[in-house]
Design an enzyme around this catalytic site. Sequence first.
Site, PDB file in Angstrom:
ATOM      1  N   ASP A   1      38.449  51.086  39.683  1.00 35.05           N
ATOM      2  CA  ASP A   1      39.246  49.861  39.704  1.00 35.05           C
ATOM      3  C   ASP A   1      38.389  48.732  39.151  1.00 35.05           C
ATOM      4  O   ASP A   1      37.255  48.526  39.622  1.00 35.05           O
ATOM      5  CB  ASP A   1      39.571  49.534  41.175  1.00 35.05           C
ATOM      6  CG  ASP A   1      40.971  49.041  41.367  1.00 35.05           C
ATOM      7  OD1 ASP A   1      41.697  48.904  40.375  1.00 35.05           O
ATOM      8  OD2 ASP A   1      41.342  48.826  42.539  1.00 35.05           O
TER       9      ASP A   1
ATOM     10  N   GLU B   1      44.970  45.383  37.404  1.00 35.30           N
ATOM     11  CA  GLU B   1      46.190  44.822  37.984  1.00 35.30           C
ATOM     12  C   GLU B   1      46.857  43.871  36.989  1.00 35.30           C
ATOM     13  O   GLU B   1      46.172  43.231  36.172  1.00 35.30           O
ATOM     14  CB  GLU B   1      45.861  44.051  39.272  1.00 35.30           C
ATOM     15  CG  GLU B   1      45.436  44.973  40.379  1.00 35.30           C
ATOM     16  CD  GLU B   1      45.162  44.248  41.695  1.00 35.30           C
ATOM     17  OE1 GLU B   1      45.534  43.061  41.839  1.00 35.30           O
ATOM     18  OE2 GLU B   1      44.573  44.877  42.579  1.00 35.30           O
TER      19      GLU B   1
ATOM     20  N   GLU C   1      53.123  49.106  43.312  1.00 39.43           N
ATOM     21  CA  GLU C   1      52.802  48.810  44.718  1.00 39.43           C
ATOM     22  C   GLU C   1      53.891  47.932  45.330  1.00 39.43           C
ATOM     23  O   GLU C   1      54.212  46.857  44.796  1.00 39.43           O
ATOM     24  CB  GLU C   1      51.423  48.131  44.816  1.00 39.43           C
ATOM     25  CG  GLU C   1      51.049  47.790  46.255  1.00 39.43           C
ATOM     26  CD  GLU C   1      49.572  47.502  46.485  1.00 39.43           C
ATOM     27  OE1 GLU C   1      48.755  47.702  45.582  1.00 39.43           O
ATOM     28  OE2 GLU C   1      49.261  47.065  47.617  1.00 39.43           O
TER      29      GLU C   1
END
Length: 274
Positions: free
Chosen positions: A80, A112, A179
Amino acid sequence: MDINEIKNLKGRRKITMLTAYDYPIAELVDRAGIDMILVGDSLANVVLGLDSTTKVGMPEMLHHAKAVRRAVKNALLIADMPYESYQLNPEDSVKNAKRFINEAGAQAVKLEWFERCLEVTEKITSEGIPVMGHIGLTPQTVDKIGGFKVQGKDAAAAQRLIEQAIELEKKGCFAIVLECVPDKISGLISSKIRIPTIGIGAGVHCDGQVLVIHDMLGLFSRYTPKFVKKYADLSPLITKAVEDFRNEVVQEKFPSEQYSFSIKEEEFKKLNGI
Ligand code: KIV
């Protein structure tokens, strides 16, 4: 597992992903046959005791990714990218992505969604580095999306998520994490793109599922989102083991002979008088 094997699973069987942050847990997760292991920036919350994922940087993420790499033999290893490495400093994003591949041995990175996400994703994929997207609830920019809430709950917001997923596929992402998205919207997104969707709080229609390992093993109790299923509750077991150790030490029951080393009596006698 490689990128193509993961992509080819779409429509054939559901894909599994879990997080791991250290050698022993990564070894267990890999041995159990999980397809992808993510060294998530959830490291901040569940391992380092911080209150935001934005508080971990490259040094911590690289350190833990290297430990996980030493254990993982079969799963696809994804690192990540922390907030500072591509959102705070988009111009450094390619350099930082390369560090995860070259120094830590990750096979892909995850980013993200944020306002410059498409530009940064394109820069990284054009260098031949596989990118996993992440849309919906994006904890690194939680202040900009109205807090830790389900995303895409009205038609306009859901339409934006669909567009983001389509654009990320065009920029070369090999998979996308969804998510906290309503299950029907995840199904719609999954049907509109050819790359796999990996859900967390996004229902059964995703192409795969991910959970944070500390959540699903019952090792993190500060908060538990609705989407977490505890497959084990290890905290009471650990507490009991630690209490037993404490009591046995205080009562001089541990270490017994079984856990001690001895010296021959004649050698010991030579020390008499010393
Ligand atoms: O950091 C993380 O653990 C994640 C997962 C929740 C997908 O991004």
